[in-house]
Design an enzyme around this catalytic site. Structure first.
Site, mmCIF file in Angstrom:
data_model
loop_
_atom_site.group_PDB
_atom_site.id
_atom_site.type_symbol
_atom_site.label_atom_id
_atom_site.label_comp_id
_atom_site.label_asym_id
_atom_site.label_seq_id
_atom_site.Cartn_x
_atom_site.Cartn_y
_atom_site.Cartn_z
ATOM 1 N N SER A 154 0.871 -1.349 -0.013
ATOM 2 C CA SER A 154 0.071 0.018 0.114
ATOM 3 C C SER A 154 0.708 1.056 0.066
ATOM 4 O O SER A 154 2.010 1.206 0.582
ATOM 5 C CB SER A 154 -0.706 -0.122 1.297
ATOM 6 O OG SER A 154 -1.514 1.376 1.270
ATOM 7 N N TYR A 167 -2.531 0.051 10.084
ATOM 8 C CA TYR A 167 -2.467 -0.217 8.758
ATOM 9 C C TYR A 167 -0.934 0.055 8.101
ATOM 10 O O TYR A 167 -0.341 -0.693 7.433
ATOM 11 C CB TYR A 167 -3.575 0.316 8.181
ATOM 12 C CG TYR A 167 -3.563 0.010 6.673
ATOM 13 C CD1 TYR A 167 -4.172 -1.315 6.300
ATOM 14 C CD2 TYR A 167 -3.418 0.811 5.659
ATOM 15 C CE1 TYR A 167 -4.160 -1.637 4.987
ATOM 16 C CE2 TYR A 167 -3.777 0.556 4.231
ATOM 17 C CZ TYR A 167 -3.916 -0.791 3.869
ATOM 18 O OH TYR A 167 -4.100 -0.967 2.501
#
Length: 273
Positions: A154, A167
């Site tokens: 990501s 995250y």
């Protein structure tokens, strides 16, 4: 013709964890279209079966696999189901992961009393939810002449993205794992097993929808900030990840390992000026 055939997944068997999610749906459909038999793995049995049936209805091969990527015994059962159905496994897409409300620190919350257990939970699902399936499905991949594992990284691993520390940490750890494990695979198996990653920019999923959109359908301040910092001035579409995914799973990427393919509409290269 032989060049184009390198991009085909005809005759291969690929398992997709997170196959019941938004991005996972695009993954399994594209893999099926490329000719592979697909193991659609997720916790939602109804969605897994629906997606497997869609592939079958178009003449492909697919099986629904109900498993939690954090539970080894469920992954072992899923692996055995795939081997019983198709006899081998050529590819693994570690698509499970994402964020949760317990891993979000709002702007008005105290930085020093954040929900550390929540952050840890989110970090764990992204890191260990990638590592554990690889450990379970890996031995089957190792039996083939060529096999490929694709992780999902990501933009959060590359830059400080506010609110979602767990995250960020999880995806940064996936990046480290992606490189470390690719080297170890090469040392033991040569070019027979490759590991690479997709690094998406901002795509709308169920996990981030409430952070970037208001209930009335307008962009939140955070959502507008993302758009402002993305040269293409939009969010990515799930199907825009699939070209690179098929390439990494196919024999066309036989000399590629430990890499990350960035698909972000220019977000990572834009200074904001």
């Amino acid at each position: 013709m032989s060049f184009l055939k390198n991009f085909s997944l005809e005759g291969k068997v690929v398992v997709v964890t997170g196959g019941t999610g938004v991005l996972g749906g695009a993954f399994v459909e594209a893999i099926g279209d490329a000719g592979a038999a697909v193991g659609v793995l997720g916790r939602n049995a109804a969605v897994a079966e629906e997606r497997a049936e869609k592939i079958r209805s178009h003449g492909g091969k697919a099986i629904a696999l109900v498993a939690d990527v954090m539970k080894e015994e469920e992954l072992v059962k899923a692996r055995d189901q795939v081997l019983d159905a198709f006899g081998k496994i050529d590819g693994l897409v570690n698509g499970a992961g994402g964020n949760m409300p317990i891993g979000v620190l709002q702007n008005d919350e105290d930085l020093f009393t954040m929900n550390l257990e929540g952050m840890k939970t989110v970090m764990d699902i992204n890191l260990w939810g990638t590592v554990l399936p690889t450990q379970i499905f890996g031995p089957a991949l190792a039996k083939n002449e060529t096999a490929s594992i694709v992780n999902i990284s990501s933009m959060n691993s590359k830059q400080a993205v506010t609110k979602v520390l767990g995250y960020n940490l999880g995806k940064a750890a996936v990046d480290c794992y992606n490189e470390w494990f690719a080297v170890e695979l090469a040392k033991r198996y040569g070019d027979r097993i490759r590991m690479n990653a997709l690094t998406p920019g901002f795509f709308l999923t169920e996990q981030n929808r409430k952070l970037v959109w208001h209930p009335d359908g307008t962009l939140s301040e955070r959502g507008q900030s993302i758009i402002n910092n993305t040269p293409f001035k939009r969010f990515g579409k799930p199907e825009e990840l699939t070209g690179a995914l098929i390439w990494l799973l196919s024999d066309a990427s036989r000399f590629v390992t430990g890499s990350q393919v960035v698909i972000d509409g220019g977000f990572s290269i834009f200074s904001g000026v």
